[in-house]
Scaffold this motif. Structure first.
Motif, PDB file in Angstrom:
ATOM      1  N   SER A  98       0.799  -1.392  -0.311  1.00 20.89           N
ATOM      2  CA  SER A  98      -0.295   0.266   0.331  1.00 20.89           C
ATOM      3  C   SER A  98       0.790   1.537  -0.033  1.00 20.89           C
ATOM      4  N   VAL A  99      -0.152   2.031  -0.077  1.00 21.88           N
ATOM      5  CA  VAL A  99       0.749   3.593  -0.197  1.00 21.88           C
ATOM      6  C   VAL A  99       0.360   4.887   0.683  1.00 21.88           C
ATOM      7  N   PRO A 100       1.210   5.435   0.974  1.00 20.98           N
ATOM      8  CA  PRO A 100       0.339   6.094   1.745  1.00 20.98           C
ATOM      9  C   PRO A 100      -1.030   7.324   1.469  1.00 20.98           C
ATOM     10  N   SER A 101      -2.043   7.081   2.060  1.00 19.24           N
ATOM     11  CA  SER A 101      -3.055   8.492   1.032  1.00 19.24           C
ATOM     12  C   SER A 101      -2.028   9.699   1.400  1.00 19.24           C
ATOM     13  N   PHE A 117      -7.480   2.897  -7.086  1.00 17.77           N
ATOM     14  CA  PHE A 117      -7.255   1.167  -5.603  1.00 17.77           C
ATOM     15  C   PHE A 117      -8.762   0.364  -6.387  1.00 17.77           C
ATOM     16  N   ASP A 118      -9.449   0.671  -6.929  1.00 19.73           N
ATOM     17  CA  ASP A 118     -10.804   0.429  -7.933  1.00 19.73           C
ATOM     18  C   ASP A 118      -9.989  -0.238  -8.894  1.00 19.73           C
ATOM     19  N   LEU A 119      -9.751   0.520  -9.670  1.00 22.17           N
ATOM     20  CA  LEU A 119      -8.582  -0.704 -11.019  1.00 22.17           C
ATOM     21  C   LEU A 119      -7.540  -0.898 -11.116  1.00 22.17           C
ATOM     22  N   MET A 120      -6.554  -0.379 -10.247  1.00 22.24           N
ATOM     23  CA  MET A 120      -5.325  -1.164 -10.432  1.00 22.24           C
ATOM     24  C   MET A 120      -5.314  -1.661  -9.285  1.00 22.24           C
ATOM     25  N   GLY A 121      -6.023  -1.797  -8.520  1.00 17.02           N
ATOM     26  CA  GLY A 121      -5.602  -2.721  -7.302  1.00 17.02           C
ATOM     27  C   GLY A 121      -4.675  -2.245  -6.090  1.00 17.02           C
ATOM     28  N   PHE A 139     -17.070  -6.444  -7.669  1.00 16.32           N
ATOM     29  CA  PHE A 139     -16.770  -7.040  -8.921  1.00 16.32           C
ATOM     30  C   PHE A 139     -14.983  -7.436  -8.744  1.00 16.32           C
ATOM     31  N   VAL A 140     -15.006  -8.571  -9.902  1.00 13.65           N
ATOM     32  CA  VAL A 140     -13.928  -9.241  -9.186  1.00 13.65           C
ATOM     33  C   VAL A 140     -12.626  -8.631 -10.041  1.00 13.65           C
ATOM     34  N   GLY A 141     -11.440  -9.025  -9.154  1.00 17.77           N
ATOM     35  CA  GLY A 141     -10.271  -7.795  -9.724  1.00 17.77           C
ATOM     36  C   GLY A 141     -10.384  -6.213  -9.975  1.00 17.77           C
ATOM     37  N   HIS A 142      -9.122  -6.133 -10.901  1.00 20.22           N
ATOM     38  CA  HIS A 142      -8.398  -4.960 -11.707  1.00 20.22           C
ATOM     39  C   HIS A 142      -8.576  -4.354 -12.828  1.00 20.22           C
ATOM     40  N   PRO A 143      -9.709  -3.855 -13.368  1.00 18.98           N
ATOM     41  CA  PRO A 143      -9.589  -3.727 -14.819  1.00 18.98           C
ATOM     42  C   PRO A 143      -8.957  -2.763 -15.321  1.00 18.98           C
ATOM     43  N   LEU A 144      -7.695  -1.967 -15.061  1.00 18.20           N
ATOM     44  CA  LEU A 144      -6.645  -1.284 -15.633  1.00 18.20           C
ATOM     45  C   LEU A 144      -5.284  -2.082 -15.835  1.00 18.20           C
TER      46      LEU A 144
END
Length: 173
Positions: A98-101, A117-121, A139-144
């Motif tokens: 993870s990366v600090p917000s 987070f949503d598209l790359m995880g 939704f399963v996975g991260h589409p980008l």
């Protein structure tokens, strides 16, 4: 401005800087360790001379098979008081890390961090609401991600497969 900022960052955070790669850009950039990100961003925002008070963009790159660590989160900061001078901070991050917000420093980072987070995880620690933004909750996975199947989960098509199929169609058709 470019020289002053470079000198400042290289002296203030010399232990946090990562080696620069040769990338094709005319934009000044620095690669830093993820642990130093909030401190660097807050300092550059509060600094009276630099005043990088505008988060212009926040995105990510998937370097699947080309670089390690696999991902890079890219922040584009802008200084309106210095003729909108801008530069990038790049934070390499591995799979599952993870990366600090920075949503506490720039509230405008809230949604772009959720989008990454949503598209790359890539999760952001200490984010006020780290959950999906675009895709449904189930939704399963991260589409980008580059290894995400083009037809969605359960399909084995990858770009290479589709190119092969179309090349064969062109030859026989």
């Amino acid at each position: 401005m470019k020289e002053k900022l470079t000198e400042f960052i290289q002296t203030q955070w010399k232990d946090s800087l990562l080696p620069q790669r040769d990338i094709n850009t005319n934009l000044l950039y620095f690669s830093i360790q993820k642990e130093s990100l909030p401190t660097v961003v807050q300092t550059l925002k509060d600094h009276p001379e630099f005043a990088f008070t505008f988060l212009n963009d926040l995105t990510s790159i998937d370097w699947l098979g080309k670089r390690e660590p696999r991902f890079e989160v890219v922040y584009l900061l802008r200084s309106p008081s210095n003729n909108h001078f801008r530069f990038q901070l790049r934070v390499p991050v591995g799979e599952g890390e993870s990366v600090p917000s920075i949503a506490g420093i720039f509230p405008a980072a809230n949604w772009p961090e959720r989008e990454v987070f949503d598209l790359m995880g890539i999760p952001f620690s200490n984010h006020p609401r780290m959950e999906r933004l675009i895709m449904p909750d189930n939704f399963v996975g991260h589409p980008l991600r580059k290894d995400y199947p083009l037809e969605g989960p359960g399909q084995d098509y990858l770009i290479e497969d589709l190119l092969t199929i179309h090349v064969e169609e062109d030859i026989t058709g």
